[in-house]
Scaffold this motif. Structure first.
Motif, short mmCIF file in Angstrom:
data_model
loop_
_atom_site.label_atom_id
_atom_site.label_comp_id
_atom_site.label_asym_id
_atom_site.label_seq_id
_atom_site.Cartn_x
_atom_site.Cartn_y
_atom_site.Cartn_z
N ARG A 7 0.87 -1.18 0.00
CA ARG A 7 0.00 0.00 0.00
C ARG A 7 0.90 1.23 0.00
O ARG A 7 1.45 1.61 1.04
CB ARG A 7 -0.92 -0.02 1.22
N PHE A 9 1.67 5.20 -0.81
CA PHE A 9 1.12 6.55 -0.97
C PHE A 9 2.18 7.38 -1.70
O PHE A 9 3.29 7.55 -1.19
CB PHE A 9 0.83 7.15 0.41
N GLU A 89 -2.14 -1.61 -3.56
CA GLU A 89 -2.85 -0.39 -3.95
C GLU A 89 -1.90 0.80 -3.96
O GLU A 89 -1.03 0.94 -3.09
CB GLU A 89 -3.99 -0.12 -2.98
N PHE A 91 -2.04 4.90 -3.84
CA PHE A 91 -2.81 6.12 -3.66
C PHE A 91 -1.95 7.24 -4.23
O PHE A 91 -0.92 7.59 -3.66
CB PHE A 91 -3.11 6.38 -2.18
N CYS A 93 -1.54 10.95 -5.00
CA CYS A 93 -2.00 12.29 -4.64
C CYS A 93 -1.06 13.29 -5.30
O CYS A 93 0.17 13.20 -5.14
CB CYS A 93 -1.96 12.45 -3.12
N GLN A 108 -6.54 6.34 -10.81
CA GLN A 108 -7.09 6.97 -9.61
C GLN A 108 -6.10 8.02 -9.12
O GLN A 108 -5.05 7.69 -8.57
CB GLN A 108 -7.36 5.94 -8.52
N ALA A 169 -5.76 7.82 3.72
CA ALA A 169 -4.94 6.95 2.86
C ALA A 169 -3.50 6.90 3.35
O ALA A 169 -2.86 5.84 3.31
CB ALA A 169 -4.99 7.46 1.43
N SER A 173 -1.16 3.39 4.71
CA SER A 173 -0.12 2.96 3.77
C SER A 173 1.07 2.32 4.47
O SER A 173 1.26 2.47 5.68
CB SER A 173 0.37 4.17 2.95
#
Length: 235
Positions: A7, A9, A89, A91, A93, A108, A169, A173
């Protein structure tokens, strides 16, 4: 540890799009070294001189439409797909208001500072896709009012978008990575300290050390088009 992270970020800043020909903000030759942000990127400036503000963002919008994603954007799209295949995943940003992550294939993306290719009505708050020049004579497609449209971007003195989702999120992470950021713009610059307090490993990928480089566990330096694909290959 980064090789085992599932995970991840990733926070991206202007440096990830610099090699696509889009100007950074806080570098020695960045946009804010040539323009006064207080005259172009505040609600007060827009209220006082909307034509000048629109002209500045119209020029940036035209430059964006000419730009293409670079190898750094493409590598992050591969990372998103690769993590998904392994049950992980990404994330993603971004502080950037461009759409180069989307055009590179990322699915995403959270734009905490808004999107240049959108316009927001100050009257009805509707957000519309807007790829042409934006002027004070334009009417809102939703409410038909004239002179109420502004760039859908976060200006100085305004609160970034999606902060609750971003914080959630981050805390969920395994690894926090900042790419092409100055480390000087808050609240984005404070995410690494939030990660540190939560015991999340951190990594900086940048052309040179950022203002908060000392806060990261590890770092990779070099052009984004080289450093980011190399890091993604290692992950």
């Amino acid at each position: 540890m980064s090789n085992r992270a599932k995970r991840i970020f990733v926070l991206t800043g202007a440096g990830v799009s610099a090699e696509s020909g889009l100007g950074t903000f806080r570098d020695r030759d960045g946009l804010w070294a040539r323009y006064d942000p207080m005259k172009l990127a505040t609600p007060a400036a827009f209220a006082r001189t909307p034509r000048e503000v629109h002209a500045f963002y119209n020029a940036r919008r035209a430059a964006l439409l000419r730009a293409e994603p670079n190898a750094a954007h493409q590598a992050l799209a591969r990372l998103e797909a690769g993590l998904a295949d392994r049950g992980g995943e990404l994330f993603l940003c971004t502080q950037n208001i461009d759409d180069l992550h989307e055009r590179a294939g990322s699915r995403q993306i959270v734009h905490m500072h808004g999107e240049l290719l959108k316009a927001r009505c100050t009257a009805c708050k509707t957000v519309n896709v807007w790829r042409d020049d934006l002027n004070v004579t334009d009417s809102c497609p939703a409410c038909q009012r004239t002179g109420t449209l502004r760039p859908h971007v976060v200006w100085f003195g305004e609160t970034p978008f999606h902060l609750k989702a971003i914080n959630a999120a981050l805390l969920g992470s395994d690894l926090f990575v900042a790419i092409g950021t100055s480390g000087a713009v808050y609240p984005a610059a404070g995410l690494v300290e939030d990660a540190n307090r939560a015991g999340i490993r951190t990594c900086e990928i940048n052309l040179e050390p950022s203002a908060n480089a000392h806060s990261f566990d590890e770092a990779r330096y070099g052009p984004a088009s080289e450093a980011v694909p190399n890091w993604v290959a290692a992950v």
